[in-house]
Write an enzyme that holds these catalytic residues in place. Sequence first.
Site, PDB file in Angstrom:
ATOM      1  N   GLN A  37       0.826  -1.205   0.000  1.00  0.00           N
ATOM      2  CA  GLN A  37       0.000   0.000   0.000  1.00  0.00           C
ATOM      3  C   GLN A  37       0.865   1.262   0.000  1.00  0.00           C
ATOM      4  OE1 GLN A  37      -2.334  -0.651   3.599  1.00  0.00           O
ATOM      5  NE2 GLN A  37      -0.520  -1.537   4.542  1.00  0.00           N
ATOM      6  N   HIS A  68      -9.952   3.956  19.054  1.00  0.00           N
ATOM      7  CA  HIS A  68      -9.403   2.713  19.587  1.00  0.00           C
ATOM      8  C   HIS A  68     -10.116   2.261  20.862  1.00  0.00           C
ATOM      9  CE1 HIS A  68      -6.004   3.793  16.850  1.00  0.00           C
ATOM     10  NE2 HIS A  68      -6.132   2.514  16.591  1.00  0.00           N
ATOM     11  N   GLU A  92      -0.643   0.858  14.147  1.00  0.00           N
ATOM     12  CA  GLU A  92      -0.176   1.962  14.986  1.00  0.00           C
ATOM     13  C   GLU A  92       0.207   1.517  16.394  1.00  0.00           C
ATOM     14  OE1 GLU A  92      -3.944   3.696  12.906  1.00  0.00           O
ATOM     15  OE2 GLU A  92      -3.154   1.743  13.477  1.00  0.00           O
ATOM     16  N   ASP A 112      -0.053  -8.289  11.652  1.00  0.00           N
ATOM     17  CA  ASP A 112      -0.155  -7.209  10.671  1.00  0.00           C
ATOM     18  C   ASP A 112       0.759  -7.543   9.502  1.00  0.00           C
ATOM     19  OD1 ASP A 112       0.296  -4.634   9.243  1.00  0.00           O
ATOM     20  OD2 ASP A 112      -0.941  -3.832  10.859  1.00  0.00           O
ATOM     21  N   ASP A 144      -0.196 -12.988   6.819  1.00  0.00           N
ATOM     22  CA  ASP A 144      -1.616 -12.845   6.525  1.00  0.00           C
ATOM     23  C   ASP A 144      -2.448 -13.360   7.694  1.00  0.00           C
ATOM     24  OD1 ASP A 144      -4.154 -14.461   5.173  1.00  0.00           O
ATOM     25  OD2 ASP A 144      -3.802 -12.464   4.343  1.00  0.00           O
ATOM     26  N   ALA A 145      -3.391 -12.544   8.177  1.00  0.00           N
ATOM     27  CA  ALA A 145      -4.189 -12.921   9.342  1.00  0.00           C
ATOM     28  C   ALA A 145      -5.038 -14.156   9.068  1.00  0.00           C
ATOM     29  CB  ALA A 145      -5.076 -11.756   9.766  1.00  0.00           C
ATOM     30  N   ASP A 162      -8.856  -4.962  13.000  1.00  0.00           N
ATOM     31  CA  ASP A 162      -8.568  -3.534  12.830  1.00  0.00           C
ATOM     32  C   ASP A 162      -7.721  -3.350  11.576  1.00  0.00           C
ATOM     33  OD1 ASP A 162      -8.381  -0.810  13.277  1.00  0.00           O
ATOM     34  OD2 ASP A 162      -6.728  -0.995  14.698  1.00  0.00           O
ATOM     35  N   PRO A 171      -5.021  -4.832   0.649  1.00  0.00           N
ATOM     36  CA  PRO A 171      -4.556  -6.048   1.312  1.00  0.00           C
ATOM     37  C   PRO A 171      -5.569  -6.708   2.235  1.00  0.00           C
ATOM     38  CG  PRO A 171      -3.710  -4.137   2.461  1.00  0.00           C
ATOM     39  CD  PRO A 171      -4.474  -3.602   1.265  1.00  0.00           C
TER      40      PRO A 171
END
Length: 309
Positions: A37, A68, A92, A112, A144-145, A162, A171
């Site tokens: 990205q 959050h 973050e 992530d 990859d989750a 998230d 992605p």
Amino acid sequence: MNGLSPRTLWYLEHLTPDLVQASSVRQVIFEGDTPYQHVQVLETGSFGRMLVLDGKTQSSESDEWVYHEALVQPVMVAHANPRRVMVAGGGEGATIREVLRHGTVEEVVMVDLDKAVVDLCREHLPAHHQGSFDDPRVSLLHEDALAYLEQRETPFDVIIIDVPDPLEGGPAYLLFTVEFYELVRSRLAPGGLMVAQSGPTGPTTVREVFTAIARTMERVFDEVSGYDVHIPSFGMTWGFIACGGPDAPNVSAMSDTEVDARVRERIASGLRFYDGTAHRGMFGLPKFVREAVAAEKRIITRDNPVFAV
């Protein structure tokens, strides 16, 4: 086009194809591409330091705590004893920051895909993560989750999604499908809960992705509770959906006194947005949102994805 205006030093973001929000830019801290990205870290006059992915604001110093806390705290507070937690995305570090407020937590797995974004946030957004990456309870994985959950055997008490909006070519769009939610449900422990950021909920934007995500989750989960909150740096209200199996608590059903009692018991200090009154307000979705969800027919699948504008 979303991005930096070189003549005026303003960051312009198209909230919709017909609506632009602008903020002055004091410094371009970083701008470049990762394998996944386009990334910008900006110092803005209106919102402080801001993370922007593919032209979409992800969070800003001025109000990231609203986003959050709203994402994390309702499901964490509703769960009787959250010990194992997974966060998909959350580059973050602020999402795991909120999870780690709970002393019951023994394990946090943050997955992530984009290591470059996480490294940039660790370096340039310290007010977001507040050192949470260094907590010994945290395992940080760059993969990859979906693939991670497929091989994970030990179930989680809470799973927090998230990830960026489901953009075409982005992605994360496969993490908004029936197939992914079925996998998530299979990896939740008894009484487990999932929550996902679910897109804008304004009168002109609620059908962009929120209603379809809600309907898709209803296909998979027994308990589904949508809610939203206004995020100034997003320029609109933003939606979240919490869900679980038949043995999971109904997150929306918690009373304000119950929320306040659990927060006092579990969290020593630090919350700036979330309490019982805020909880009641977030889950009181306006009539037009409820009606839009009821009228929605789309179910998101791998073969029939839904993309944000």
